[in-house]
Design an enzyme around this catalytic site. Sequence first.
Site, PDB file in Angstrom:
ATOM      1  N   LYS A   7      -5.034  -0.417  -0.246  1.00 50.67           N
ATOM      2  CA  LYS A   7      -3.620  -0.780  -0.213  1.00 50.67           C
ATOM      3  C   LYS A   7      -3.304  -1.619  -1.451  1.00 50.67           C
ATOM      4  O   LYS A   7      -4.168  -1.919  -2.259  1.00 50.67           O
ATOM      5  CB  LYS A   7      -3.280  -1.590   1.043  1.00 50.67           C
ATOM      6  CG  LYS A   7      -3.713  -0.969   2.356  1.00 50.67           C
ATOM      7  CD  LYS A   7      -2.940   0.291   2.713  1.00 50.67           C
ATOM      8  CE  LYS A   7      -3.457   0.859   4.041  1.00 50.67           C
ATOM      9  NZ  LYS A   7      -2.835   2.175   4.354  1.00 50.67           N
ATOM     10  N   SER A  14      -1.162   7.388   2.705  1.00 52.41           N
ATOM     11  CA  SER A  14      -0.598   6.047   2.818  1.00 52.41           C
ATOM     12  C   SER A  14      -0.256   5.391   1.481  1.00 52.41           C
ATOM     13  O   SER A  14       0.459   4.400   1.459  1.00 52.41           O
ATOM     14  CB  SER A  14      -1.549   5.128   3.598  1.00 52.41           C
ATOM     15  OG  SER A  14      -2.705   4.835   2.830  1.00 52.41           O
TER      16      SER A  14
END
Length: 227
Positions: free
Chosen positions: A89, A35
């Site tokens: 993230k 990701s």
Amino acid sequence: MKNWARANKGFLLFLMLFGIFRTAIADWNPIPSASMHPNLLEGDVVFVNRLAYNVKVPLTDVVIGTTGEPQRGDIVTFSSPKDGTRLIKRVIALPGDRVEMRNERLVINGQPAGYATLGRGTETVKGLGDLAALHIGETIADARAHSIQLMPEVQARRDFAPVTVPAGQYMMLGDNRDNSEDSRYIGLVPRALLIGRAERVLASADITGNWHPRTERFGMSLYQPTP
């Protein structure tokens, strides 16, 4: 039991101090997924500064003081507001920001982000095979430029309507924009769920291939200039 504890008190003390260190001061975070491509790879182990934003009671998530504020562009670890899973993230929007996405392009407070093509490649996606990948340089407002990855053949949320980030919350996006479960899916992230700021790669091994160490990534800063 008492005799065992007395005989192993040194080891028990070590475990207690180790737990305090990992939950209150610094931690490491293995990267299990794609990701954050192209900046973080599966098999990277990143150093996380737990004192970057908060001071917490050791061995708990109880915040007893703040040490700093997340900045746009920071790579952070946090607990998912959806199910508590630990995620990593990039901070894209701060409290008070008005942010939207139009065909993969971000607009923050009326200012479009800057984009430049860096290169092309392929990525293997389970169930889909080898797919084309675009490496893009992204510059958002006052943040340092960073690389992101787009995969046009993947179904993904490439647009969202303008949203104003409430006080005490943050928008997080994965750098691998078309293969990341981030704020587009799990919602905005409250400050209380932040764990720490990822600083650099401690070690790395090719866990999707031959498990060879990637020594060129050892000690690599996560905030290097974009090519």
